[in-house]
Design a protein around this motif. Structure first.
Motif, PDB file in Angstrom:
ATOM      1  N   GLU A  10       0.819  -1.168   0.070  1.00 40.94           N
ATOM      2  CA  GLU A  10       0.025   0.220  -0.033  1.00 40.94           C
ATOM      3  C   GLU A  10       0.778   1.210   0.108  1.00 40.94           C
ATOM      4  N   LYS A  11       2.044   1.148   0.749  1.00 40.43           N
ATOM      5  CA  LYS A  11       2.744   2.350   0.757  1.00 40.43           C
ATOM      6  C   LYS A  11       4.297   2.057   0.463  1.00 40.43           C
ATOM      7  N   PRO A  12       4.829   3.014  -0.215  1.00 35.19           N
ATOM      8  CA  PRO A  12       6.329   2.904  -0.714  1.00 35.19           C
ATOM      9  C   PRO A  12       7.141   2.770   0.651  1.00 35.19           C
ATOM     10  N   GLU A  13       8.203   2.260   0.256  1.00 38.52           N
ATOM     11  CA  GLU A  13       9.123   1.729   1.365  1.00 38.52           C
ATOM     12  C   GLU A  13       9.847   3.025   1.628  1.00 38.52           C
ATOM     13  N   LYS A  14      10.755   3.071   2.761  1.00 34.14           N
ATOM     14  CA  LYS A  14      11.334   4.451   3.122  1.00 34.14           C
ATOM     15  C   LYS A  14      12.335   4.708   2.220  1.00 34.14           C
ATOM     16  N   HIS A  15      13.139   3.638   1.809  1.00 37.27           N
ATOM     17  CA  HIS A  15      14.465   3.720   0.779  1.00 37.27           C
ATOM     18  C   HIS A  15      14.205   4.290  -0.673  1.00 37.27           C
ATOM     19  N   ASP A  16      12.774   4.171  -0.783  1.00 40.41           N
ATOM     20  CA  ASP A  16      12.343   4.477  -2.303  1.00 40.41           C
ATOM     21  C   ASP A  16      12.466   6.098  -2.462  1.00 40.41           C
ATOM     22  N   PHE A  17      12.314   6.848  -1.368  1.00 31.11           N
ATOM     23  CA  PHE A  17      12.458   8.094  -1.465  1.00 31.11           C
ATOM     24  C   PHE A  17      13.819   8.687  -1.754  1.00 31.11           C
ATOM     25  N   PRO A  18      14.726   8.390  -1.063  1.00 35.82           N
ATOM     26  CA  PRO A  18      16.097   8.554  -1.364  1.00 35.82           C
ATOM     27  C   PRO A  18      16.584   8.071  -2.481  1.00 35.82           C
ATOM     28  N   ALA A  19      15.991   7.021  -3.151  1.00 34.84           N
ATOM     29  CA  ALA A  19      16.392   6.420  -4.382  1.00 34.84           C
ATOM     30  C   ALA A  19      15.789   7.378  -5.365  1.00 34.84           C
ATOM     31  N   ALA A  20      14.580   7.813  -5.333  1.00 35.38           N
ATOM     32  CA  ALA A  20      13.968   8.634  -6.276  1.00 35.38           C
ATOM     33  C   ALA A  20      14.793   9.998  -6.295  1.00 35.38           C
ATOM     34  N   ALA A  21      14.965  10.626  -4.929  1.00 33.60           N
ATOM     35  CA  ALA A  21      15.972  11.814  -4.957  1.00 33.60           C
ATOM     36  C   ALA A  21      17.167  11.780  -5.679  1.00 33.60           C
ATOM     37  N   ASP A  22      18.067  10.553  -5.649  1.00 33.41           N
ATOM     38  CA  ASP A  22      19.239  10.431  -6.440  1.00 33.41           C
ATOM     39  C   ASP A  22      19.017  10.544  -7.759  1.00 33.41           C
ATOM     40  N   TYR A  23      18.015   9.921  -8.257  1.00 34.87           N
ATOM     41  CA  TYR A  23      17.562   9.928  -9.676  1.00 34.87           C
ATOM     42  C   TYR A  23      17.220  11.509 -10.048  1.00 34.87           C
ATOM     43  N   LEU A  24      16.223  11.894  -9.375  1.00 31.14           N
ATOM     44  CA  LEU A  24      15.718  13.435  -9.711  1.00 31.14           C
ATOM     45  C   LEU A  24      16.805  14.465  -9.521  1.00 31.14           C
ATOM     46  N   ASP A  30      17.940  21.412  -6.679  1.00 35.91           N
ATOM     47  CA  ASP A  30      17.953  20.677  -5.356  1.00 35.91           C
ATOM     48  C   ASP A  30      16.477  21.103  -4.778  1.00 35.91           C
ATOM     49  N   ALA A  31      16.253  22.362  -5.009  1.00 34.19           N
ATOM     50  CA  ALA A  31      14.877  22.783  -4.561  1.00 34.19           C
ATOM     51  C   ALA A  31      13.817  22.135  -5.338  1.00 34.19           C
ATOM     52  N   GLU A  32      13.869  21.609  -6.455  1.00 35.76           N
ATOM     53  CA  GLU A  32      12.499  20.944  -7.174  1.00 35.76           C
ATOM     54  C   GLU A  32      12.704  19.682  -6.538  1.00 35.76           C
ATOM     55  N   VAL A  33      13.918  19.030  -6.308  1.00 41.40           N
ATOM     56  CA  VAL A  33      13.863  17.617  -5.977  1.00 41.40           C
ATOM     57  C   VAL A  33      13.043  17.862  -4.439  1.00 41.40           C
ATOM     58  N   ALA A  34      13.423  18.528  -3.677  1.00 37.57           N
ATOM     59  CA  ALA A  34      12.761  18.655  -2.212  1.00 37.57           C
ATOM     60  C   ALA A  34      11.115  18.953  -2.318  1.00 37.57           C
ATOM     61  N   SER A  35      10.925  19.597  -3.266  1.00 38.32           N
ATOM     62  CA  SER A  35       9.523  19.754  -3.443  1.00 38.32           C
ATOM     63  C   SER A  35       8.853  18.745  -3.861  1.00 38.32           C
ATOM     64  N   VAL A  36       9.217  17.855  -4.814  1.00 37.15           N
ATOM     65  CA  VAL A  36       8.595  16.478  -5.481  1.00 37.15           C
ATOM     66  C   VAL A  36       8.893  15.836  -4.322  1.00 37.15           C
ATOM     67  N   LEU A  37       9.568  15.509  -3.575  1.00 39.13           N
ATOM     68  CA  LEU A  37       9.737  14.516  -2.644  1.00 39.13           C
ATOM     69  C   LEU A  37       8.603  14.764  -1.598  1.00 39.13           C
ATOM     70  N   LYS A  38       8.686  16.068  -1.160  1.00 38.82           N
ATOM     71  CA  LYS A  38       7.393  16.251  -0.227  1.00 38.82           C
ATOM     72  C   LYS A  38       6.022  15.659  -0.830  1.00 38.82           C
ATOM     73  N   LYS A  39       5.790  16.049  -2.057  1.00 36.12           N
ATOM     74  CA  LYS A  39       4.556  15.990  -2.749  1.00 36.12           C
ATOM     75  C   LYS A  39       4.529  14.469  -2.726  1.00 36.12           C
ATOM     76  N   LEU A  40       5.496  13.682  -3.158  1.00 34.80           N
ATOM     77  CA  LEU A  40       5.492  12.167  -3.141  1.00 34.80           C
ATOM     78  C   LEU A  40       5.192  11.533  -1.903  1.00 34.80           C
ATOM     79  N   SER A  41       5.679  12.231  -0.862  1.00 36.59           N
ATOM     80  CA  SER A  41       5.555  11.395   0.487  1.00 36.59           C
ATOM     81  C   SER A  41       4.192  11.736   1.168  1.00 36.59           C
ATOM     82  N   THR A  42       3.404  12.429   0.564  1.00 35.40           N
ATOM     83  CA  THR A  42       2.133  12.736   0.972  1.00 35.40           C
ATOM     84  C   THR A  42       0.785  12.428   0.118  1.00 35.40           C
ATOM     85  N   ALA A  43       1.326  12.065  -1.049  1.00 32.33           N
ATOM     86  CA  ALA A  43       0.573  11.803  -2.379  1.00 32.33           C
ATOM     87  C   ALA A  43      -0.427  10.520  -2.069  1.00 32.33           C
ATOM     88  N   THR A  44      -1.574  10.408  -2.496  1.00 40.81           N
ATOM     89  CA  THR A  44      -2.340   9.255  -2.528  1.00 40.81           C
ATOM     90  C   THR A  44      -1.990   8.399  -3.695  1.00 40.81           C
TER      91      THR A  44
END
Length: 127
Positions: A10-24, A30-44
C-alpha cells in the motif's frame, strides 16, 4: 507464468524516497527535488497499467534477465509484495515524458507478470 495475486504494498518503502531523490537530482535542482519528494511523501496512490507507464515515460521494457527485474519477479513468486512506484507527471504538449522517479524495474517486472494489471503509483506534478 500464471498471473499472481495482488503483489503490491500500500505504501512505498522508506528507501524508495532517497532512491528517487538520487535520480531526480540528475535532472532537477535541489529545491525542485525537495518539493517533489514532499509531494510524493503525502500523495495518495493511483493505479496505472505497466504498459501505459512505459509508453508515457518513453522507457523501454527492461529484459526479464535484468538482475533487478529478475529479483522482483522472484519476490512476487515467493509471495512478497512490491513497493508502489513514484512518478512525476510529464507534459505531452511540451514533449516532456512521464518520469519514473523510482520503480522502473518494478514496472518492467509487473509487465512480465501482467501488462494490464494495475500498479499502485504516487503521481505528482513538478510544479
Amino acid at each position: 507464468m500464471a498471473k499472481p495475486a495482488q503483489h503490491w504494498k500500500e505504501k512505498p518503502e522508506k528507501h524508495d524516497f532517497p532512491a528517487a531523490a538520487d535520480y531526480l537530482a540528475l535532472v532537477l535542482t535541489d529545491a525542485e527535488v525537495a518539493s517533489v519528494l514532499k509531494k510524493l511523501s503525502t500523495a495518495t496512490n493511483t493505479k496505472k497499467k505497466a504498459k501505459d507507464l512505459l509508453r508515457a515515460s518513453g522507457l523501454t521494457l527492461l529484459p526479464r534477465d535484468n538482475p533487478h527485474v529478475a529479483d522482483n519477479l522472484k519476490k512476487v513468486s515467493k509471495g512478497q509484495k512490491l513497493s508502489p512506484v513514484l512518478l512525476v507527471r510529464g507534459d505531452l504538449g511540451l514533449g516532456v515524458p512521464l518520469t519514473i522517479a523510482d520503480g522502473y524495474h518494478r514496472v518492467s517486472a509487473s509487465y512480465y507478470l501482467d501488462e494490464d494489471a494495475d500498479i499502485p503509483c504516487r503521481l505528482v506534478d513538478l510544479t
